[in-house]
Design a protein around this motif. Sequence first.
Motif, short mmCIF file in Angstrom:
data_model
loop_
_atom_site.label_atom_id
_atom_site.label_comp_id
_atom_site.label_asym_id
_atom_site.label_seq_id
_atom_site.Cartn_x
_atom_site.Cartn_y
_atom_site.Cartn_z
N ASP A 198 29.05 -47.11 -11.57
CA ASP A 198 29.80 -48.05 -12.41
C ASP A 198 31.30 -47.73 -12.24
N ALA A 199 32.11 -48.74 -11.94
CA ALA A 199 33.54 -48.52 -11.67
C ALA A 199 34.22 -47.77 -12.83
N ASN A 200 33.76 -48.03 -14.06
CA ASN A 200 34.40 -47.39 -15.23
C ASN A 200 34.11 -45.89 -15.30
N SER A 245 37.03 -49.89 -5.24
CA SER A 245 37.24 -50.49 -3.91
C SER A 245 38.03 -49.53 -3.03
N ARG A 246 39.00 -48.83 -3.64
CA ARG A 246 39.80 -47.88 -2.85
C ARG A 246 38.90 -46.78 -2.29
N VAL A 247 37.97 -46.25 -3.12
CA VAL A 247 37.10 -45.16 -2.62
C VAL A 247 36.23 -45.69 -1.48
N LEU A 248 35.68 -46.89 -1.68
CA LEU A 248 34.81 -47.45 -0.62
C LEU A 248 35.60 -47.66 0.67
N GLU A 249 36.86 -48.04 0.52
CA GLU A 249 37.70 -48.27 1.69
C GLU A 249 38.07 -46.95 2.38
N VAL A 250 38.49 -45.96 1.57
CA VAL A 250 38.90 -44.67 2.15
C VAL A 250 37.73 -44.03 2.91
N PHE A 251 36.50 -44.22 2.37
CA PHE A 251 35.34 -43.58 3.00
C PHE A 251 34.47 -44.57 3.78
N ALA A 252 35.07 -45.68 4.17
CA ALA A 252 34.34 -46.68 4.98
C ALA A 252 33.88 -46.02 6.28
N GLY A 253 32.65 -46.26 6.66
CA GLY A 253 32.15 -45.72 7.93
C GLY A 253 31.56 -44.33 7.79
N TRP A 254 31.64 -43.71 6.61
CA TRP A 254 31.04 -42.38 6.43
C TRP A 254 29.52 -42.51 6.33
N GLY A 255 28.86 -41.47 6.76
CA GLY A 255 27.38 -41.47 6.76
C GLY A 255 26.82 -41.51 5.35
N GLU A 256 25.60 -41.98 5.23
CA GLU A 256 24.96 -42.02 3.91
C GLU A 256 24.64 -40.60 3.44
N PRO A 257 24.61 -40.36 2.10
CA PRO A 257 24.60 -41.40 1.07
C PRO A 257 25.96 -41.74 0.47
N VAL A 258 27.06 -41.53 1.22
CA VAL A 258 28.40 -41.70 0.63
C VAL A 258 28.61 -43.12 0.10
N CYS A 311 48.26 -43.38 -9.48
CA CYS A 311 46.88 -43.84 -9.60
C CYS A 311 46.87 -45.33 -9.90
N LEU A 312 45.76 -45.97 -9.53
CA LEU A 312 45.60 -47.40 -9.82
C LEU A 312 45.21 -47.56 -11.28
N GLN A 313 45.57 -48.67 -11.88
CA GLN A 313 45.29 -48.90 -13.30
C GLN A 313 43.92 -49.53 -13.53
#
Length: 397
Positions: free
Chosen positions: A272-274, A251-264, A242-244
């Motif tokens: 909030d990232a935290n 950013s990783r989640v947004l990248e992995v699911f880039a191009g997915w339909g809304e509301p993803v 896992c990332l620290q």
Amino acid sequence: MSENNPTQSPVALASRVAIIGAGLGGLTLALALRKQGIETQVYEKARELRAVGAGLTLFPNGLNSLRAIDAGIVESLKSAGSQTRMLNLKKSTGEIIMQSPITLLAKYGQPMLNIRWSRLQEILAAGLPKEAIHLNSRCIGYQENDQGVEVDFEDGKKVQADLLIGADGINSVVRQMLIKDGSPRYSGRLSWRAVVKYNHELLGSDESIFMLGNDGKAFTLIDVGDGYIFWSAGALSADANCLQNAVEVKSRVLEVFAGWGEPVQAIVAATDANEIVERPIYDRPPLESWSQGRVTLLGDAAHPVVPVLGQGANMAFEDAWELQECLSHADSIETALASYEKSRIHRTQVIQARSAFQGARSYDADSETFLRGVAEQAQMSQSEFEDWLYSYKSTSL
Ligand SMILES: Cc1cc2nc3c(=O)[nH]c(=O)nc-3n(C[C@H](O)[C@H](O)[C@H](O)COP(=O)(O)OP(=O)(O)OC[C@H]3O[C@@H](n4cnc5c(N)ncnc54)[C@H](O)[C@@H]3O)c2cc1C
């Protein structure tokens, strides 16, 4: 289950029960046993009962077991959570593949109920006296002796009990002493999840959305009540690391699911990232036995699964009810634990096997235990399996 012995009350059978772990299973068992007048103490390694950012779905089998323990709890959960009445299966683009009305309430007397983990834990803990939950108590081992079981804690504390229950989750210390089967196994999937106050026109309050990609990716959106949405996502990853850094995880989640339909994208961006929890998914193969002497296991410590069917907590509620029943009706702890295993092991093996099967998870082909479970689940159609799963009634219900 053994014959009821009127001369032996449950209090005489086990007057001091120690439960390791104040997770959903440990708290539920403590509630069930204390209702029977059995002096039960829960030992939790965490300094506070803190919620992991998550929601859970409870099904009729788990809710009926909870109701048998305390009907008021189920009513509180229904008020705090949200019920799914329509399940929407979508492609990653957002195109609907299938819509299924959920008819569990009519068929099995309980709904598909979604709730924040924190609310569920609060509601369970509120049923116990504060002094029954010992925080900051990390169990490191135990020994059986003539008086019962002596439990050791990291700070040097020792506790004597008639019965010890390891409800300490997938990395259970009690299981390691009992079964010695090493670490759980990485399933090849990473997961991300969060609970966020969120509103979107595509999210109906009584609908759950499951979006599937063709590359093992999945994204789920569930209303968990009080204006909160629980989102959870999963993707194949050879690496369990896992990332620290929270911002990097988001950013990783947004990248992995880039191009997915809304509301993803919108809901991840609004989280909030935290609040985003990144975790590898682990499980273990089914066991043939999980008790010895005056020690047994419950919940994920006994039968962890990949979260495909949403049955982990539901099975823990079933375990809690059955163990309480077995202790109330047996004439010795040994017979109670034998009855508990008899009532629970086969059922949980089948659920483990089915979860593995649906999660494209393979166990060792030479595992006899697993093959028996697979054989049974393979014979059941989806509707037969659901009927078997959700209509579960404890022997005394
Ligand atoms: C992404 C995801 C989604 C899920 N969704 C669902 C769902 O929708 N429905 C469902 O039914 N299930 C679901 N599950 C599974 C469910 O969360 C678990 O099955 C359930 O929480 C198990 O409860 P437990 O009490 O056995 O273990 P845990 O909840 O893991 O609790 C164990 C407790 O023991 C404590 N502990 C550990 N070691 C020690 C020690 N040495 N000494 C003292 N205390 C210790 C821990 O701190 C913890 O509080 C999901 C799981 C995941 C990962």
